[in-house]
Enzyme design. Structure first.
Site, mmCIF file in Angstrom:
data_model
loop_
_atom_site.group_PDB
_atom_site.id
_atom_site.type_symbol
_atom_site.label_atom_id
_atom_site.label_comp_id
_atom_site.label_asym_id
_atom_site.label_seq_id
_atom_site.Cartn_x
_atom_site.Cartn_y
_atom_site.Cartn_z
ATOM 1 N N ASP A 1 28.651 54.925 23.322
ATOM 2 C CA ASP A 1 29.709 55.548 24.205
ATOM 3 C C ASP A 1 31.087 55.162 24.477
ATOM 4 O O ASP A 1 31.837 56.005 25.126
ATOM 5 C CB ASP A 1 28.912 56.449 25.428
ATOM 6 C CG ASP A 1 28.297 55.100 26.236
ATOM 7 O OD1 ASP A 1 28.318 53.912 25.832
ATOM 8 O OD2 ASP A 1 27.496 55.602 27.096
ATOM 9 N N HIS B 1 29.185 52.294 30.122
ATOM 10 C CA HIS B 1 28.739 52.348 31.421
ATOM 11 C C HIS B 1 27.960 50.859 31.641
ATOM 12 O O HIS B 1 27.482 50.259 31.053
ATOM 13 C CB HIS B 1 27.570 53.253 31.700
ATOM 14 C CG HIS B 1 28.242 54.737 31.331
ATOM 15 N ND1 HIS B 1 27.799 55.154 30.399
ATOM 16 C CD2 HIS B 1 28.994 55.572 32.199
ATOM 17 C CE1 HIS B 1 28.295 56.554 30.210
ATOM 18 N NE2 HIS B 1 29.131 56.634 31.232
ATOM 19 N N ASP C 1 27.549 49.105 26.019
ATOM 20 C CA ASP C 1 27.655 50.427 26.490
ATOM 21 C C ASP C 1 28.874 50.456 27.226
ATOM 22 O O ASP C 1 29.123 49.769 28.165
ATOM 23 C CB ASP C 1 26.244 50.978 27.179
ATOM 24 C CG ASP C 1 26.133 52.480 27.610
ATOM 25 O OD1 ASP C 1 25.281 52.998 26.744
ATOM 26 O OD2 ASP C 1 26.972 52.779 28.505
ATOM 27 N N HIS D 1 20.201 51.815 33.383
ATOM 28 C CA HIS D 1 20.652 52.386 34.574
ATOM 29 C C HIS D 1 19.542 52.468 35.300
ATOM 30 O O HIS D 1 19.533 52.608 36.592
ATOM 31 C CB HIS D 1 21.463 53.821 34.532
ATOM 32 C CG HIS D 1 22.745 53.916 33.820
ATOM 33 N ND1 HIS D 1 23.627 53.020 34.181
ATOM 34 C CD2 HIS D 1 23.147 54.523 32.914
ATOM 35 C CE1 HIS D 1 24.894 53.051 33.413
ATOM 36 N NE2 HIS D 1 24.395 54.196 32.582
HETATM 37 ZN ZN LIG Z 1 26.643 54.857 28.725
#
Ligand SMILES: [Zn+2]
Length: 308
Positions: free
Chosen positions: A247, A166, A164, A127
Site C-alpha cells: 500500500d 502502515h 507495508d 496491526h
Molecule cells: Zn497497510
C-alpha cells in the site's frame, strides 16, 4: 542453483467478507491468486492451508482474546468490532488459517522442501495487538510464524522486515516482549495507526523508519541503504520474514507514498541477497496491505520475481 519457492494460501481467506465497499476485500486475494495461473508463476506450487490449530496463536495472544474472537464471530451478517474491523461468519476460520499458514510455510522451509515461501493470506496480521483486533487484522500472522520457528526449530535470530505503508504496531508490540526477534518497519508517518516513532524504542529490538507523505522511490531506497541493510548485516538473522504490504504504491487509495512495483522488486532482491548471505537463503514473506487491485497484483508479481 535455482531457488525453490512455494506459495501458500488459506482458502477461507476468500470467504472472509468485510462488507460492501471495504478496502480489505476478498477481491484482493482473488487478484493475487490469479497470478498463479499464468507464466512465469504457473510453475510455482500453490499450496492450500486449512489448518485450524489454536496453539500457535498463543505465541502472540491470550487465551481470553482468542476465545473472544471465536465468540464474536456472527452466525450471519456482519459484526463491527470497530469502524475498520468487521467480522462475518467465515472470519474466524480465515483468521485462524491465515496464522496457521505462516507456521506451515516455516515447517516446509525448515524441512528444506523450499527455500522461500510467500503466504497469500487474508486477513492480514501486523496491526493485531496481543489483546485487540485492529486495522483489518485479528492475529499476528508473521509474529506467530516467527515464534513457531523459534520454538519448533530453535532458530535464534529472526528478522521481520515490514514495508507495508502502515506501521506494524502489533508486530512491534509483540517483539518488545520477545527475545531473538528484530523488527524493522518503514512506514508513512504521521499516519495510521499513529505509532512507529523511532524514539519510542529503548529495547534495541525495533528499527522504526518514518517516511513523510509524498516520499517515493528515492527516499525509500535511501533509508533501506542507510539503515535497514546495515542493521541486518549487524544482526545476522538466521531466518528472514517479510510483512509484505503493497500500500506504499502510488496508486494505493489509502496512503500517500509514491513507490511502484520496481521498488518492490529492488527491495526484495536486496533482502534476498542478505538472506543468501546469512539465512541459507530462507525467506518467508506474507501478504499484509495493498488496496488498489491492479497495483497489488503488479507489486506481488514483482516481489515474487525478487524472491525467485
Ligand atoms: Zn497497510
Amino acid at each position: 542453483m535455482a531457488v525453490k519457492i512455494n506459495i501458500y494460501t488459506n482458502p477461507a481467506g476468500l470467504k472472509h467478507d468485510t462488507g460492501p465497499g471495504h478496502p480489505e476485500s476478498p477481491a484482493r486475494l482473488e487478484a493475487v491468486l490469479s497470478l498463479f495461473g499464468q507464466a512465469p508463476f504457473d510453475v510455482v506450487p500453490l499450496l492450500k492451508c486449512r489448518e485450524m490449530e489454536l496453539s500457535p496463536l498463543l505465541y502472540a495472544h491470550s487465551r481470553n482474546y482468542i476465545d473472544s474472537i471465536a465468540e464474536m464471530t456472527p452466525d450471519e451478517g456482519y459484526r463491527y468490532l470497530d469502524a475498520d474491523v468487521i467480522m462475518s461468519p467465515d472470519t474466524w476460520e480465515a483468521a485462524v488459517t491465515a496464522a496457521n499458514t505462516l507456521c506451515r510455510a516455516v515447517d516446509d522451509v525448515m524441512a528444506g522442501d523450499c527455500d522461500r515461501a510467500f503466504c497469500a493470506v487474508r486477513p492480514p496480521g501486523h496491526h493485531a495487538m496481543p489483546d485487540q483486533a485492529m486495522g483489518f487484522c485479528f492475529f499476528g500472522n508473521v509474529f506467530i510464524g516467527a515464534r513457531h520457528a523459534q520454538e519448533k526449530y530453535g532458530i535464534k535470530r529472526i528478522a521481520i522486515i515490514d514495508f507495508d505503508v502502515h506501521h506494524g504496531n502489533g508486530t512491534d508490540a509483540m517483539t518488545r516482549g520477545a527475545e531473538g526477534i528484530f523488527f524493522i518497519s518503514s512506514h508513512q508517518s504521521p499516519f495510521y495507526p499513529g505509532t512507529g516513532d523511532p524514539r519510542d524504542d529503548q529495547t534495541g529490538k525495533i528499527l522504526n523508519i518514518p517516511l513523510s507523505a509524498g516520499a517515493g522511490s528515492k527516499e525509500f531506497r535511501s533509508v533501506y541503504e542507510a539503515q535497514v541493510f546495515p542493521a541486518l548485516e549487524e544482526f545476522r538473522p538466521e531466518l528472514m520474514m517479510i510483512s509484505a504490504g503493497f500500500d506504499a504504491h502510488h496508486d494505493d487509495p489509502l496512503a500517500s507514498l509514491n513507490l511502484d512495483e520496481h521498488d518492490y522488486l529492488w527491495v526484495t532482491e536486496k533482502l534476498a541477497a542478505l538472506a543468501e548471505k546469512y539465512c541459507g537463503g530462507r525467506i518467508i514473506s506474507t501478504l499484509e496491505g495493498g488496496y488498489d487491485l491492479k497495483a497489488l497484483q503488479a507489486s506481488v508479481a514483482a516481489h515474487l520475481q525478487g524472491l525467485m
